[in-house]
Design a protein around this motif. Structure first.
Motif, PDB file in Angstrom:
ATOM      1  N   PHE A 174      21.664 -45.127 -13.898  1.00  0.00           N
ATOM      2  CA  PHE A 174      22.617 -44.701 -12.865  1.00  0.00           C
ATOM      3  C   PHE A 174      21.903 -43.795 -11.863  1.00  0.00           C
ATOM      4  CE2 PHE A 174      27.348 -43.832 -12.321  1.00  0.00           C
ATOM      5  CZ  PHE A 174      27.224 -43.108 -11.144  1.00  0.00           C
ATOM      6  N   PHE A 175      21.173 -42.815 -12.377  1.00  0.00           N
ATOM      7  CA  PHE A 175      20.500 -41.833 -11.521  1.00  0.00           C
ATOM      8  C   PHE A 175      19.376 -42.474 -10.710  1.00  0.00           C
ATOM      9  CE2 PHE A 175      17.525 -38.350 -10.724  1.00  0.00           C
ATOM     10  CZ  PHE A 175      18.374 -37.445 -10.114  1.00  0.00           C
ATOM     11  N   ILE A 176      18.526 -43.250 -11.356  1.00  0.00           N
ATOM     12  CA  ILE A 176      17.381 -43.842 -10.652  1.00  0.00           C
ATOM     13  C   ILE A 176      17.843 -44.832  -9.586  1.00  0.00           C
ATOM     14  CG2 ILE A 176      15.394 -45.380 -10.929  1.00  0.00           C
ATOM     15  CD1 ILE A 176      14.853 -43.991 -13.595  1.00  0.00           C
ATOM     16  N   ALA A 177      18.794 -45.702  -9.923  1.00  0.00           N
ATOM     17  CA  ALA A 177      19.276 -46.689  -8.948  1.00  0.00           C
ATOM     18  C   ALA A 177      19.949 -45.993  -7.773  1.00  0.00           C
ATOM     19  CB  ALA A 177      20.244 -47.661  -9.615  1.00  0.00           C
ATOM     20  N   GLY A 178      20.752 -44.980  -8.061  1.00  0.00           N
ATOM     21  CA  GLY A 178      21.412 -44.245  -6.986  1.00  0.00           C
ATOM     22  C   GLY A 178      20.431 -43.525  -6.082  1.00  0.00           C
ATOM     23  N   MET A 179      19.437 -42.888  -6.680  1.00  0.00           N
ATOM     24  CA  MET A 179      18.439 -42.181  -5.874  1.00  0.00           C
ATOM     25  C   MET A 179      17.562 -43.154  -5.096  1.00  0.00           C
ATOM     26  SD  MET A 179      18.593 -39.088  -5.559  1.00  0.00           S
ATOM     27  CE  MET A 179      18.275 -37.454  -6.056  1.00  0.00           C
ATOM     28  N   TRP A 180      17.369 -44.332  -5.632  1.00  0.00           N
ATOM     29  CA  TRP A 180      16.563 -45.322  -4.915  1.00  0.00           C
ATOM     30  C   TRP A 180      17.301 -45.793  -3.665  1.00  0.00           C
ATOM     31  CZ3 TRP A 180      16.554 -50.703  -3.912  1.00  0.00           C
ATOM     32  CH2 TRP A 180      15.314 -51.197  -3.504  1.00  0.00           C
ATOM     33  N   ILE A 181      18.619 -45.907  -3.741  1.00  0.00           N
ATOM     34  CA  ILE A 181      19.414 -46.358  -2.602  1.00  0.00           C
ATOM     35  C   ILE A 181      19.686 -45.217  -1.612  1.00  0.00           C
ATOM     36  CG2 ILE A 181      21.693 -47.260  -1.927  1.00  0.00           C
ATOM     37  CD1 ILE A 181      19.857 -49.336  -3.188  1.00  0.00           C
ATOM     38  N   GLY A 218      24.642 -47.194  -8.144  1.00  0.00           N
ATOM     39  CA  GLY A 218      24.166 -46.562  -9.375  1.00  0.00           C
ATOM     40  C   GLY A 218      25.095 -46.850 -10.543  1.00  0.00           C
ATOM     41  N   PHE A 219      26.400 -46.810 -10.282  1.00  0.00           N
ATOM     42  CA  PHE A 219      27.395 -47.090 -11.316  1.00  0.00           C
ATOM     43  C   PHE A 219      27.275 -48.530 -11.825  1.00  0.00           C
ATOM     44  CE2 PHE A 219      31.770 -48.431 -12.430  1.00  0.00           C
ATOM     45  CZ  PHE A 219      31.952 -47.611 -13.529  1.00  0.00           C
ATOM     46  N   VAL A 220      27.171 -49.475 -10.903  1.00  0.00           N
ATOM     47  CA  VAL A 220      27.045 -50.887 -11.290  1.00  0.00           C
ATOM     48  C   VAL A 220      25.743 -51.108 -12.067  1.00  0.00           C
ATOM     49  CG1 VAL A 220      26.745 -53.234 -10.386  1.00  0.00           C
ATOM     50  CG2 VAL A 220      28.513 -51.742  -9.445  1.00  0.00           C
ATOM     51  N   ALA A 221      24.664 -50.492 -11.617  1.00  0.00           N
ATOM     52  CA  ALA A 221      23.390 -50.623 -12.327  1.00  0.00           C
ATOM     53  C   ALA A 221      23.497 -50.049 -13.736  1.00  0.00           C
ATOM     54  CB  ALA A 221      22.280 -49.918 -11.543  1.00  0.00           C
ATOM     55  N   SER A 222      24.235 -48.966 -13.884  1.00  0.00           N
ATOM     56  CA  SER A 222      24.443 -48.360 -15.193  1.00  0.00           C
ATOM     57  C   SER A 222      25.204 -49.295 -16.126  1.00  0.00           C
ATOM     58  CB  SER A 222      25.217 -47.051 -15.019  1.00  0.00           C
ATOM     59  OG  SER A 222      25.596 -46.516 -16.251  1.00  0.00           O
ATOM     60  N   MET A 251       9.918 -40.684 -10.624  1.00  0.00           N
ATOM     61  CA  MET A 251      10.810 -41.588 -11.368  1.00  0.00           C
ATOM     62  C   MET A 251      11.165 -42.814 -10.543  1.00  0.00           C
ATOM     63  SD  MET A 251      13.552 -39.049 -13.184  1.00  0.00           S
ATOM     64  CE  MET A 251      14.626 -40.368 -13.701  1.00  0.00           C
ATOM     65  N   VAL A 252      11.426 -42.592  -9.261  1.00  0.00           N
ATOM     66  CA  VAL A 252      11.895 -43.663  -8.403  1.00  0.00           C
ATOM     67  C   VAL A 252      10.723 -44.416  -7.788  1.00  0.00           C
ATOM     68  CG1 VAL A 252      13.373 -44.165  -6.414  1.00  0.00           C
ATOM     69  CG2 VAL A 252      13.999 -42.372  -7.984  1.00  0.00           C
ATOM     70  N   ASP A 253       9.521 -43.821  -7.835  1.00  0.00           N
ATOM     71  CA  ASP A 253       8.306 -44.444  -7.330  1.00  0.00           C
ATOM     72  C   ASP A 253       8.365 -44.681  -5.833  1.00  0.00           C
ATOM     73  OD1 ASP A 253       6.384 -47.442  -7.871  1.00  0.00           O
ATOM     74  OD2 ASP A 253       5.717 -45.400  -7.581  1.00  0.00           O
ATOM     75  N   ARG A 254       8.776 -43.660  -5.146  1.00  0.00           N
ATOM     76  CA  ARG A 254       8.801 -43.732  -3.685  1.00  0.00           C
ATOM     77  C   ARG A 254       8.522 -42.326  -3.179  1.00  0.00           C
ATOM     78  NH1 ARG A 254      13.933 -44.839  -0.019  1.00  0.00           N
ATOM     79  NH2 ARG A 254      14.792 -43.538  -1.625  1.00  0.00           N
TER      80      ARG A 254
END
Length: 126
Positions: free
Chosen positions: A50-57, A13-17, A117-120
């Motif tokens: 950050f939030f969406i990428a982290g929650m997706w993982i 999430g941090f890297v995506a941010s 938001m995460v579409d899952r």
């Protein structure tokens, strides 16, 4: 595999941010925003990515994962905002403070809203 997802959901999430913030900064001249609006929107975009990428993982969408992402968003935003105030270019602090404000706003999200938001729909559906 689940253990790796628990270990890496915050760093990813941090890297995506950082990537999203860089792309937003790069696109700044094309967006026709003023400097203040660009900095504020850039911080908000970084926090949301950050939030969406982290929650997706994250292997599960529970309160632990949610707050494990929100705490670093708010802390990084506050540190960036306060650090910006100490430098020569004080307007840059708007990015950090907007990131912190968006992070605080994410606290109110419910699981169903996060899933949209995460579409899952099912966290185990991979």
């Amino acid at each position: 595999m689940t253990l790796l997802r628990w270990i890496f959901f915050v760093p990813i999430g941090f890297v995506a941010s950082i990537v999203a913030g860089g792309v937003f900064e790069w696109m700044g001249p094309f967006l026709q925003f003023g400097e203040a609006a660009r900095l504020i929107c850039g911080g908000g975009v970084s926090a949301i990515v950050f939030f969406i990428a982290g929650m997706w993982i994250a292997p599960e969408r529970n309160r632990l994962a949610k707050y494990a992402l929100i705490v670093p968003i708010v802390l990084l935003g506050l540190i960036s905002g306060i650090g910006g105030l100490l430098g020569e270019h004080k307007l840059i602090s708007a990015t950090g403070f907007s990131m912190a404000i968006v992070g605080i706003g994410l606290i109110r999200l419910q699981r169903e809203e996060i899933d949209k938001m995460v579409d899952r729909k099912d966290p185990t559906s991979r």
